[in-house]
Design a protein around this motif. Sequence first.
Motif, short mmCIF file in Angstrom:
data_model
loop_
_atom_site.label_atom_id
_atom_site.label_comp_id
_atom_site.label_asym_id
_atom_site.label_seq_id
_atom_site.Cartn_x
_atom_site.Cartn_y
_atom_site.Cartn_z
N VAL A 59 -1.51 -0.12 4.16
CA VAL A 59 -0.53 -1.13 4.58
C VAL A 59 -0.32 -2.17 3.50
O VAL A 59 0.81 -2.63 3.27
N GLY A 60 -1.40 -2.55 2.81
CA GLY A 60 -1.29 -3.67 1.87
C GLY A 60 -1.29 -4.95 2.67
O GLY A 60 -2.15 -5.13 3.52
N HIS A 61 -0.32 -5.80 2.44
CA HIS A 61 -0.28 -7.06 3.17
C HIS A 61 0.57 -6.93 4.41
O HIS A 61 1.50 -6.14 4.46
N VAL A 62 0.18 -7.71 5.41
CA VAL A 62 0.85 -7.60 6.71
C VAL A 62 2.19 -8.32 6.65
O VAL A 62 2.22 -9.53 6.42
N PRO A 63 3.29 -7.60 6.84
CA PRO A 63 4.58 -8.28 6.82
C PRO A 63 4.76 -9.13 8.07
O PRO A 63 4.18 -8.84 9.11
N THR A 201 -2.49 -5.36 18.57
CA THR A 201 -3.82 -5.20 17.99
C THR A 201 -3.71 -4.78 16.53
O THR A 201 -4.41 -5.30 15.67
N PHE A 202 -2.83 -3.83 16.26
CA PHE A 202 -2.80 -3.22 14.93
C PHE A 202 -1.60 -3.61 14.08
O PHE A 202 -1.53 -3.27 12.91
N TYR A 203 -0.63 -4.26 14.67
CA TYR A 203 0.52 -4.72 13.87
C TYR A 203 1.17 -5.90 14.57
O TYR A 203 1.03 -6.05 15.79
N GLY B 48 4.50 2.70 15.47
CA GLY B 48 4.35 1.25 15.28
C GLY B 48 3.72 0.90 13.95
O GLY B 48 4.33 0.24 13.10
N LEU B 49 2.50 1.39 13.76
CA LEU B 49 1.80 1.10 12.52
C LEU B 49 2.49 1.78 11.34
O LEU B 49 2.49 1.29 10.22
N GLY B 50 3.11 2.94 11.63
CA GLY B 50 3.83 3.67 10.59
C GLY B 50 4.86 2.81 9.88
O GLY B 50 5.08 2.95 8.68
N ARG B 51 5.48 1.90 10.63
CA ARG B 51 6.47 1.00 10.01
C ARG B 51 5.84 0.17 8.90
O ARG B 51 6.44 -0.05 7.86
#
Lengths: 268, 264
Positions: A59-63, A201-203, B48-51
């Motif tokens: 992912v790198g950094h969370v947008p 939770t994850f995004y 979701g996380l795929g985005r």
Amino acid sequence: MTVLTAPHTAVHHGRLRGAGNMVARNLLIYRHTWYLLLAEVFEPVLYLLSIGVGIGELVGHVPGLADTSVAYSAFVAPALLATAAMNGAMNETTFNMFAKLRLNRTYESIRATPMTAQHIALGEALWAVLRGTLITTGFLVVVSVLGLAHSAGILLVVPGAALIGFAFASVGLVVVTYLRSWQDFQFIQLAMLPMFLFATTFYPLGVYPRWLQIVVECLPLYQSIELVRQPSLGHLGAGLLVPVIYLTVLGFVSLRWAMRRIDRTLTR
Amino acid sequence: MALSLDPARAPALREFAYWMYRYRRTWRGTVVVNVANPLLFLAAMGVGLGRLVDRGGSDYLHGAPYLTFFAPGLLAAAAMQNAFLDSAGPVFQSARKRGNFRAAAATPMRPADIFTGHLLFTGFRILTSALAFVAVVVVTGAVPWRHCVLLLPAALLTGLAFAAPVSAWAITVTQFTRINGVFRFVLLPLYMFSGTFYSTSQLPDWLHAVVSVTPLYQGIQLCREIALGTADLPDTGVHVLYLAVMAAAGLVLGRRTYARHLYG
């Protein structure tokens, strides 16, 4: 506690003492199986290492976050903390209480003593809060050792976990009175798993369209995650009042409901 | 494993029929655990996380969208989980509390027939769950449908590589908490670290080496190579061979443990 206190202070004392008896009973029984708590810490740690660190690299950094220096694992860790508090408390009032309520008939024996349904409900809720908070604290230690605690605000996780535990323990108390058999537990899973997966939770919330964002914001787990995530990321403000009020109201309303339900179940 | 349709000549089919008969009343409950569970993970993680992952544009996925990368991994992991859930608990219960294995052993059926028959049923369950999952994956377009046909036997093989040894072990178990323990401390770590969620090439070399000898890694790689269309004979052959040996070892072992515990 105002909602719970009857006009007579004597009753108030009696209630707390009764609840204390329930907690003491559980402590007596579970002192031999305390290591089960470690197992419940183990699961979120696995999630953190696998998804937080493994996917974090992808992912790198969370947008969508104002602070671009927040790593993905630091974003996920508080959500897993909130989930651990939820699961720890709710497993206790659903799985373990179901056995005591329907199979072992433990509460029927307890009702033969001066203990009432109110004592039982309050006591089991407090016990579940204690367990949930212990699990979360254990997990917090792991998170800190891994260097994912970016703000001292993460210490607010402990009272936060207690509040989350209280809300979900009370919900679990209501749910357990409606369960008929072990098969019914799959309905709990059917509600808990999507909530775990979709309540940010994850995004972050930003990946959803607006209408879905509103639905997610109404979920108790979303509010729980906010309660823990915002202080962990260093955001301390009046915004935290929303989850605090939400979870407090949810907890007390469910607890009252559960007291009535348990009373009816035991006197039927 | 004689697959003649005459139950008198293939007693294992009788055991299979017994499980199918029970299943007619209980299948609704299993839909939640075996089908809804992986599909929810697919939606939450894959989409979701795929985005987030696709925005990150990492080189580790070799240009594949995250959903395409994740779906076959999850299929293999779900096959493992379903295999465990359908063999460990039910075998333990059947051998002890419920007693249907002991009852069957009192008939002309041999323990090996009971073992094989139940394994056939587990295979049926793995295959139907995989079918539901693959159907959704095809509809979402994450994996081209031509690749999906081969995904089903790959998922079945992965599942059986777990189901046979797990059944062989479960009949020897005396306490149910052991089963929970194995699920929590063996299956869950396998699920988390065998490359379901991310590429194992991200790991340090020594850890990658450790992970690559685990059975779930072999199953995930097999499914992923098929889905991404990168399967070639040497690599894919190794995965198939590994899983087949594991299933065969489970078969040999199970015939012995069943005989010992049902006649003992």
